[in-house]
Design a protein around this motif. Structure first.
Motif, mmCIF file in Angstrom:
data_model
loop_
_atom_site.group_PDB
_atom_site.id
_atom_site.type_symbol
_atom_site.label_atom_id
_atom_site.label_comp_id
_atom_site.label_asym_id
_atom_site.label_seq_id
_atom_site.Cartn_x
_atom_site.Cartn_y
_atom_site.Cartn_z
ATOM 1 N N MET A 122 -6.391 3.532 -0.333
ATOM 2 C CA MET A 122 -5.353 4.435 -0.483
ATOM 3 C C MET A 122 -5.990 5.897 -1.109
ATOM 4 O O MET A 122 -5.785 6.557 -1.931
ATOM 5 C CB MET A 122 -4.178 4.112 -1.544
ATOM 6 C CG MET A 122 -3.568 2.812 -1.426
ATOM 7 S SD MET A 122 -2.107 2.326 -2.595
ATOM 8 C CE MET A 122 -1.151 3.799 -2.511
ATOM 9 N N ASP A 123 -6.925 6.252 -0.186
ATOM 10 C CA ASP A 123 -7.640 7.424 -0.406
ATOM 11 C C ASP A 123 -6.581 8.552 -0.174
ATOM 12 O O ASP A 123 -5.729 8.751 0.790
ATOM 13 C CB ASP A 123 -8.594 7.549 0.717
ATOM 14 C CG ASP A 123 -9.697 6.464 0.697
ATOM 15 O OD1 ASP A 123 -9.916 6.053 -0.572
ATOM 16 O OD2 ASP A 123 -10.481 6.307 1.617
ATOM 17 N N ARG B 249 0.726 -1.270 0.236
ATOM 18 C CA ARG B 249 0.045 -0.017 -0.029
ATOM 19 C C ARG B 249 0.835 1.332 -0.154
ATOM 20 O O ARG B 249 0.393 2.297 0.761
ATOM 21 C CB ARG B 249 -1.090 -0.176 1.174
ATOM 22 C CG ARG B 249 -1.992 -1.353 1.358
ATOM 23 C CD ARG B 249 -3.000 -1.097 2.374
ATOM 24 N NE ARG B 249 -2.169 -1.112 3.800
ATOM 25 C CZ ARG B 249 -1.947 -1.995 4.309
ATOM 26 N NH1 ARG B 249 -1.958 -3.210 3.859
ATOM 27 N NH2 ARG B 249 -1.265 -1.735 5.479
ATOM 28 N N TYR C 15 -0.069 3.973 2.672
ATOM 29 C CA TYR C 15 -1.189 4.495 3.265
ATOM 30 C C TYR C 15 -1.805 3.307 4.306
ATOM 31 O O TYR C 15 -1.433 2.060 4.003
ATOM 32 C CB TYR C 15 -2.416 4.468 1.883
ATOM 33 C CG TYR C 15 -1.875 5.660 1.238
ATOM 34 C CD1 TYR C 15 -2.574 6.900 1.350
ATOM 35 C CD2 TYR C 15 -1.040 5.596 0.157
ATOM 36 C CE1 TYR C 15 -2.324 8.105 0.586
ATOM 37 C CE2 TYR C 15 -0.792 6.889 -0.397
ATOM 38 C CZ TYR C 15 -1.511 8.098 -0.347
ATOM 39 O OH TYR C 15 -1.431 9.258 -1.077
ATOM 40 N N CYS D 149 -4.576 9.323 -2.582
ATOM 41 C CA CYS D 149 -3.403 9.214 -4.001
ATOM 42 C C CYS D 149 -4.264 9.369 -5.148
ATOM 43 O O CYS D 149 -5.295 9.121 -5.458
ATOM 44 C CB CYS D 149 -3.213 7.773 -3.870
ATOM 45 S SG CYS D 149 -1.711 7.374 -5.270
ATOM 46 N N CYS E 190 5.026 7.708 0.300
ATOM 47 C CA CYS E 190 4.397 7.269 1.583
ATOM 48 C C CYS E 190 3.524 6.043 1.453
ATOM 49 O O CYS E 190 3.066 5.886 0.324
ATOM 50 C CB CYS E 190 3.502 8.558 2.191
ATOM 51 S SG CYS E 190 2.276 8.903 1.167
ATOM 52 N N CYS F 270 3.866 9.233 -4.600
ATOM 53 C CA CYS F 270 3.553 10.001 -3.035
ATOM 54 C C CYS F 270 4.679 9.650 -2.245
ATOM 55 O O CYS F 270 4.937 10.783 -1.189
ATOM 56 C CB CYS F 270 2.238 9.645 -2.476
ATOM 57 S SG CYS F 270 0.935 10.042 -3.679
#
Length: 338
Positions: free
Chosen positions: A326-327, A312, A321, A329, A319, A317
């Protein structure tokens, strides 16, 4: 008889009465002239003057024919004397006389020896030929022929597209390498986070090189297996060079202490412990070869998708999630994150 009272005509153009006797040099003038000549003779010549005199003497010597009978070189040349005894005549060429040609020697041969070419610079002997070869290769790449023909017509749009594709491929390769490092780091954290934290706590403020993997190469995911393989190949080559240097060094006996621990022996190069099994490098890896044969952008897409599905983590990004959705992105590609 001329009248003694008649005055001389100073405007006359008659120079018959002018004395042509040279003016005698005074002792002072002679002394000054000798001093100037002595200064000129005693002045040391500069490097440029010596080089010019040397070049002039060399050109004068080279301009004289070696086959001239009256020349000093021909009189002292033993080789020319031997050639004359065998029937050589100055002005003719070497070789058997031709049947039709009206002259001795082979056809197309030179009647003078090869002229000596002096090398003025300090570059290597084959440097000029190497430069000429590189110039010819560059000319051929740019569409120019080595014989000086007209250049080939190159489409500007085609040239720009080729340069753009090369730059995009090089950039994609760098991104693939970065994504492989991220995938390897996440894999290590997922398999042994406590062990990784313990290793990091030993040297919190020091950067140390990544240790070689003790796992078999084929057990590593193919997405970053090539990164581990290149690292092990570099370490193998380094150890081989070290072993060769040690074998070529002095063979004097060394002091060995039985009380030395494993770390001390490894630091002194006395440890026989094998850190990484390099036998895997000799095995054929078809899966890795197929992955490396892919285009850089295709490998990057597969790595980005693997990081999202497995950890995930969004490579763009930078990073991870908390959920699979993956809200937040923007998307899968780099263009979505612009």
């Amino acid at each position: 008889m001329a009248d003694p009272d008649e005055s001389d005509d100073y405007m006359s153009m008659d120079f018959s009465n002018v004395s042509t006797k040279p003016v005698q040099e005074t002792s002072l003038q002679r002394k000054q002239r000798l001093r100037r000549e002595a200064e000129i003779k005693g002045r040391p010549k500069s490097k440029a003057e010596l080089a010019a005199e040397e070049a002039a003497a060399r050109e004068l010597a080279l301009s004289k024919s070696l086959l001239d009978p009256s020349g000093p070189a021909a009189q002292k040349s033993k080789g020319l004397a031997m050639m004359k005894k065998m029937g050589f005549v100055a002005g003719s060429t070497l070789g058997a006389p031709q049947e039709s040609g009206g002259g001795g020697g082979a056809s197309g041969a030179s009647a003078e020896p090869i002229r000596i070419s002096m090398k003025e610079d300090r570059s290597g002997i084959g440097l000029d030929a190497e430069r000429k070869r590189k110039v010819d290769e560059a000319a051929e790449q740019q569409g120019l022929s080595a014989q000086g023909k007209r250049p080939k017509v190159v489409d500007p749009n085609e040239f720009r597209d080729r340069v753009r594709k090369e730059r995009e491929a090089a950039r994609a390769e760098r991104q693939v390498h970065a994504a492989q490092k991220v995938a390897e780091m996440l894999d290590e954290e997922s398999h042994g986070p406590q062990q990784q934290q313990a290793q990091d706590s030993d040297r919190p403020h020091q950067s140390k090189p990544r240790a070689l993997s003790t796992r078999p190469l084929k057990s590593i995911n193919v997405h970053w297996r090539g990164l581990v393989r290149r690292r092990e190949e570099a370490e193998r080559d380094r150890r081989m060079r070290h072993d060769i240097e040690q074998s070529l060094s002095s063979h004097l006996p060394t002091y060995e202490d039985d009380d030395d621990d494993a770390e001390t022996k490894q630091a002194m190069g006395k440890s026989d412990e094998v850190v990484a099994p390099f036998e895997d490098l000799e095995e054929e890896d078809t899966e890795l070869e197929e992955f490396n044969a892919l285009e850089p952008d295709v490998k990057l897409q597969r790595l980005v998708a693997y990081l999202r599905d497995e950890y995930r983590y969004c490579f763009w990004c930078k990073c991870a999630y908390p959920d699979k959705e993956m809200d937040g992105c923007p998307g899968l590609t780099e263009e979505d994150h612009d």
